[in-house]
Scaffold this active site. Structure first.
Site, PDB file in Angstrom:
ATOM      1  N   HIS A  68       0.862  -1.174   0.000  1.00  0.00           N
ATOM      2  CA  HIS A  68       0.000   0.000   0.000  1.00  0.00           C
ATOM      3  C   HIS A  68       0.901   1.228   0.000  1.00  0.00           C
ATOM      4  O   HIS A  68       2.120   1.115   0.146  1.00  0.00           O
ATOM      5  CB  HIS A  68      -0.978   0.014   1.183  1.00  0.00           C
ATOM      6  CG  HIS A  68      -0.338   0.067   2.530  1.00  0.00           C
ATOM      7  ND1 HIS A  68       0.444  -0.947   3.032  1.00  0.00           N
ATOM      8  CD2 HIS A  68      -0.357   1.024   3.501  1.00  0.00           C
ATOM      9  CE1 HIS A  68       0.869  -0.618   4.244  1.00  0.00           C
ATOM     10  NE2 HIS A  68       0.407   0.576   4.545  1.00  0.00           N
ATOM     11  N   HIS A  70       1.287   3.950   1.950  1.00  0.00           N
ATOM     12  CA  HIS A  70       1.690   4.761   3.100  1.00  0.00           C
ATOM     13  C   HIS A  70       3.196   5.046   3.035  1.00  0.00           C
ATOM     14  O   HIS A  70       3.978   4.192   2.593  1.00  0.00           O
ATOM     15  CB  HIS A  70       1.334   4.054   4.408  1.00  0.00           C
ATOM     16  CG  HIS A  70      -0.085   4.263   4.824  1.00  0.00           C
ATOM     17  ND1 HIS A  70      -0.686   3.545   5.834  1.00  0.00           N
ATOM     18  CD2 HIS A  70      -1.035   5.129   4.375  1.00  0.00           C
ATOM     19  CE1 HIS A  70      -1.938   3.954   5.991  1.00  0.00           C
ATOM     20  NE2 HIS A  70      -2.174   4.916   5.121  1.00  0.00           N
ATOM     21  N   ASP A  72       5.693   5.036   5.014  1.00  0.00           N
ATOM     22  CA  ASP A  72       6.671   4.145   5.641  1.00  0.00           C
ATOM     23  C   ASP A  72       6.914   2.877   4.826  1.00  0.00           C
ATOM     24  O   ASP A  72       7.827   2.100   5.133  1.00  0.00           O
ATOM     25  CB  ASP A  72       6.243   3.793   7.068  1.00  0.00           C
ATOM     26  CG  ASP A  72       4.868   3.141   7.145  1.00  0.00           C
ATOM     27  OD1 ASP A  72       3.917   3.707   6.602  1.00  0.00           O
ATOM     28  OD2 ASP A  72       4.753   2.066   7.766  1.00  0.00           O
ATOM     29  N   HIS A  73       6.123   2.684   3.776  1.00  0.00           N
ATOM     30  CA  HIS A  73       6.317   1.542   2.880  1.00  0.00           C
ATOM     31  C   HIS A  73       6.891   1.945   1.522  1.00  0.00           C
ATOM     32  O   HIS A  73       7.564   1.123   0.883  1.00  0.00           O
ATOM     33  CB  HIS A  73       4.993   0.804   2.664  1.00  0.00           C
ATOM     34  CG  HIS A  73       4.489   0.106   3.884  1.00  0.00           C
ATOM     35  ND1 HIS A  73       4.563  -1.253   4.057  1.00  0.00           N
ATOM     36  CD2 HIS A  73       3.919   0.596   5.026  1.00  0.00           C
ATOM     37  CE1 HIS A  73       4.060  -1.579   5.239  1.00  0.00           C
ATOM     38  NE2 HIS A  73       3.679  -0.469   5.845  1.00  0.00           N
TER      39      HIS A  73
END
Length: 234
Positions: A68, A70, A72-73
């Site tokens: 996904h 976000h 932090d990914h």
């Protein structure tokens, strides 16, 4: 510092790296998964040392996938492309992408099977510990419950976006579904007690939440209230 982790649950074609971004929403940090065909799942934050550790950990990086969008990914995607020339989104034929919205609209999981070993990369749909935030307005409780039902058909190890590897994705999905339904019952009870705003519900249902996570609890309650509205309960 990026950690290279081990687990008896990992197939021999998976390397597990953890980004140095621990926090209330990321647990110990974002898990990055490197497969031996040069596929990276969830590069994590734009941390040069972490991205260089990915490059150094295994075969040449050929493709980048993410569960996904976000930060932090995915914040490290552009830098990893610059370092390696990898492509984005090209799912190899031995990996199946499952649409699993709920945590976010664009959440997916990846089922990978090779050499008699099968795992599910669960992103933030199923975490290694605790429950995932389903946060309004992007999060959708109804979609999340449906995604858990889908993952309940995969009784194989789960490799999550944060936290430790899970021995059984199906068991984790069933627990999370029961937990989410229990929370919805608690929200219903709070409304019957007179709660009229998301903040009121948080004060009753999430009274013991860490203050650093209260904002996430309020997002979650807004998503729960939106779901109950679709059931004509509000």
């Amino acid at each position: 510092m990026t950690a290279r982790l081990t687990s008896e649950l990992l197939p021999d074609w998976v390397t597990w790296l953890r980004a140095p971004n621990p926090g209330p929403m990321t647990l110990d940090g974002t898990n990055t998964w490197l497969l031996d065909d040069g596929t990276v799942i969830d590069p994590g934050p734009d941390d040069l040392a972490h991205l260089e550790a990915i490059v150094a950990a295994g075969p040449p990086i050929r493709r980048i996938l993410f569960t996904h969008s976000h930060p932090d990914h995915v914040d490290g995607v552009a830098t990893l492309i610059a370092l390696t020339g990898a492509t984005v989104g090209e799912v190899p034929d031995w990996i199946t992408e499952l649409g699993t919205p709920g945590h976010t609209t664009d959440s997916v999981c990846f089922v990978a099977e090779r050499g008699g070993q099968r795992v599910v990369f669960t992103g933030d749909t199923i975490l290694g510990r605790g429950s995932s935030v389903v946060a309004w307005p992007d999060g959708d409780v109804g979609a999340y419950l449906a995604s858990l039902d889908l993952l309940a058909g995969h009784p194989v190890p789960g490799l999550p976006g944060h936290g430790p590897a899970l021995p059984n994705t199906a068991v984790a999905a069933a627990w999370l579904r029961a937990h989410r339904l229990e929370r919805l019952d608690q929200v219903r009870a709070a409304l019957k007690q007179g709660a009229s705003t998301p903040e009121d519900v948080v004060n009753i249902v999430y009274a013991d939440v860490d203050p650093s996570l209260r904002f996430a609890a309020e997002w979650t309650v807004r998503a729960q209230l939106a779901y109950l509205e679709t059931l004509s309960e509000l």
